[in-house]
Design a protein around this motif. Structure first.
Motif, short mmCIF file in Angstrom:
data_model
loop_
_atom_site.label_atom_id
_atom_site.label_comp_id
_atom_site.label_asym_id
_atom_site.label_seq_id
_atom_site.Cartn_x
_atom_site.Cartn_y
_atom_site.Cartn_z
N VAL A 414 0.98 -1.19 0.12
CA VAL A 414 0.05 0.11 -0.05
C VAL A 414 0.85 1.20 -0.01
O VAL A 414 0.79 2.18 -0.57
N GLY A 415 1.98 1.06 0.65
CA GLY A 415 2.88 2.42 0.89
C GLY A 415 3.99 2.61 -0.01
O GLY A 415 4.83 3.16 -0.14
N MET A 416 3.99 1.45 -1.21
CA MET A 416 4.89 1.61 -2.13
C MET A 416 5.14 2.66 -2.99
O MET A 416 3.91 3.27 -3.39
N LYS A 417 6.23 3.28 -3.72
CA LYS A 417 6.54 4.24 -4.49
C LYS A 417 5.53 4.40 -5.72
O LYS A 417 5.15 5.55 -6.16
N LYS A 418 5.56 3.07 -6.18
CA LYS A 418 4.88 3.33 -7.68
C LYS A 418 3.47 2.37 -7.59
O LYS A 418 3.04 1.71 -8.46
#
Length: 546
Positions: A414-418
């Motif tokens: 959920v918090g990933m950059k892409k």
């Protein structure tokens, strides 16, 4: 193959006293589309009238002398007879009218002991008799939109054919009738056993809708040697047809795949028909006939209750609205279907008890697999284990306590950059909207698209350039904190406006349906701090119960 009979035959000879056809109960109702009717009449009108024109192949089961059940080709043959009825009612010369009517209905001949008999016995007898069997039937005015399925298909066929025939003069109509009867040919293949007929079907191309594996399952499970009472066979055929019409063809067929998984609890090793024949019926897992079809009907009705009507949780139960909201996004966004088997089996065994809690668990199982790119074999193994636990459990709580997943793995994604570039970005945002919503009423979110608050390609000068460097844009622009759902189509020119202008003139009118997205309108500024805060908040709240 036993007693295989096959030849190329003109339509006029096929529709003679040597042949009578019946659409068996396992076949679907008449379901050709207007495009199919247009193709048929256009092909016949434009064909070279000096040579034979091939209409296709028909596969038949010869049940008795002169009587055939249509295994493949009922849509085409029915359409040809509707066309002939239109020609009968269009042509003026009485001898042509009588010649065509003799193809549609065998006349009674008391001298030779020949009874009156309709050439094709269809499932939809009333509309077929009204339009096709009865002379002048196609001249009656009817509106397809006013009729139920499949009656509207017959009216659509008549309307299409009459439109093409309207410009033709009497001589051209007579020429067309002779061409259709004498030079339009089919290949018919007939065997004395259904098994051989079906094997023929599998290797023959059909220009219309083909017999499906579930149609054969229907035939197998209501055959006279399996279900002896005709009243029971009639009940099975009617209930089957009603449920398929209610759910839709694709959804009804999907129930069989889910039932296969519930019964066998492992991945498929062949097509649907082979799975039931070789792995379910032959092993005695369930008995053919009433026992099997009644189980299918129960699961089809349960599928509707869980995934279509979504009313399995009683009204006024505290979990009713959260369940309906959650199952809506799971149903619309989860592409793989194995999780549904677990939900159905659980609901079936425990009569809907704790179904919302089970769906929350199954959601996490699915998300861990989806976010982690788990392979199909591993998915099947996980769901097979859950199905086995449902089968062995005496109480619903035993199943719920046994389902495990890694919440940290889900939150990290959920918090990933892409996130925006992932296949699951829309689901993440939908889930967060539900977390932010008040569950006093059902909310079925159907967003048009995802919008970046910080644009993907902002101007080199101005507001955005003063808040983000070029390197920072790539770090923040596709994260969950910068993404919102919008209810209207994108406007690329407005997307690059300064934050205040974009918020007031663009976002305000497009995020009103979505509580989390609306929060953006309350910000006076939009920089790295806001995006980071919203990203961390999303990670912490994403898995909350609704």
């Amino acid at each position: 193959m036993k007693d295989l009979d096959g030849k190329t035959i003109a339509i006029g000879n096929l529709l003679s006293q040597e042949f009578f056809f019946r659409v068996p109960d396992y076949q679907r109702p008449f379901s050709w589309e207007p495009d199919n009717f247009e193709d048929l009449i256009d092909d016949i009108l434009t064909a070279n009238k000096n040579q034979d024109y091939f209409l296709g192949t028909i596969v038949l089961h010869n049940v008795s002398k002169g009587n055939y059940e249509i295994v493949d080709g009922q849509q085409r043959l029915t359409s040809v007879l509707i066309l002939m009825a239109c020609l009968r009612d269009k042509v003026e010369l009485q001898s042509f009218k009588e010649g065509i009517q003799d193809k549609i209905v065998q006349r009674e001949n008391v001298v030779d002991g020949i009874p009156e008999k309709v050439r094709l016995e269809v499932k939809d007898r009333e509309i077929f008799k009204d339009l096709v069997v009865n002379e002048k039937g196609t001249l009656k005015e009817r509106r397809a939109d006013d009729l139920p399925e499949p009656d509207k298909r017959y009216v659509q066929a008549v309307t299409t054919f009459k439109t093409y025939l309207e410009p033709l003069a009497e001589e051209a109509v007579q020429t067309l009738i002779k061409f259709l009867n004498q030079r339009c040919v089919v290949i018919y293949l007939a065997t004395s056993t259904f098994d051989d007929a079906f094997r023929l079907f599998t290797i023959v191309n059909d220009r219309g809708k083909q017999l499906r594996r579930i149609d054969v399952l229907k035939s197998i499970n209501m055959a006279p040697d399996v279900v002896s009472k005709k009243t029971v066979r009639d009940r099975i055929a009617q209930t089957w047809e009603d449920l398929e019409k209610d759910l839709g063809e694709a959804t009804f067929e999907s129930v069989f795949h889910l039932l296969r998984l519930i019964l066998l609890k492992d991945k498929p090793q062949g097509d649907l028909l082979k799975e039931f024949e070789d792995r379910v019926f032959s092993r005695g897992i369930i008995t053919k006939g009433e026992v099997f079809v009644d189980l299918v009907f129960k699961y089809a009705s349960l599928y509707k209750k869980v995934f279509v009507d979504r009313d399995i949780v009683p009204k006024f139960d505290a979990n009713e609205v959260p369940f309906r909201n959650l199952i809506h996004i799971m149903d619309s966004e989860f592409k793989a279907s194995e999780w549904r088997a677990c939900v159905l089996f659980f609901a079936f065994k425990f009569q809907g008890e704790s179904i919302y809690e089970l769906c929350l668990k199954m959601e996490k199982v699915y998300l861990e697999q989806w976010f982690g790119g788990v392979r199909k074999d591993e998915r099947y193994a996980a769901y097979s284990k859950i199905l086995g636990r449902i089968e062995s459990a005496k109480k619903a709580r035993e199943v719920l306590d046994d389902i495990t997943y890694n919440e940290d793995t889900i939150r990290d994604k959920v918090g990933m950059k892409k996130l925006y570039e992932s296949t699951f970005s829309k689901y993440v945002l939908l889930r967060l909207e539900l977390v932010a919503a008040e569950h006093d009423v059902v909310k079925e979110f159907n967003p048009k698209s995802i919008e970046h608050v910080l644009p993907q390609n902002p101007p080199a000068t101005g507001y955005w350039a003063s808040h983000f460097t070029l390197a920072e844009i790539s770090d923040f622009v596709d994260t969950v904190g910068n993404l919102v759902l919008i209810s209207k189509s994108k406007n690329s020119s407005a997307s690059n406006k300064d934050f205040l202008a974009k918020k007031d003139t663009y976002l305000k009118n497009r995020v009103s349906d979505y509580p989390r997205s609306i929060e953006v309108l309350g910000y006076a500024d939009w920089d790295k701090t806001e995006i980071l805060t919203r990203t961390e908040e999303a990670k912490s709240k994403f898995l909350q119960d609704l």
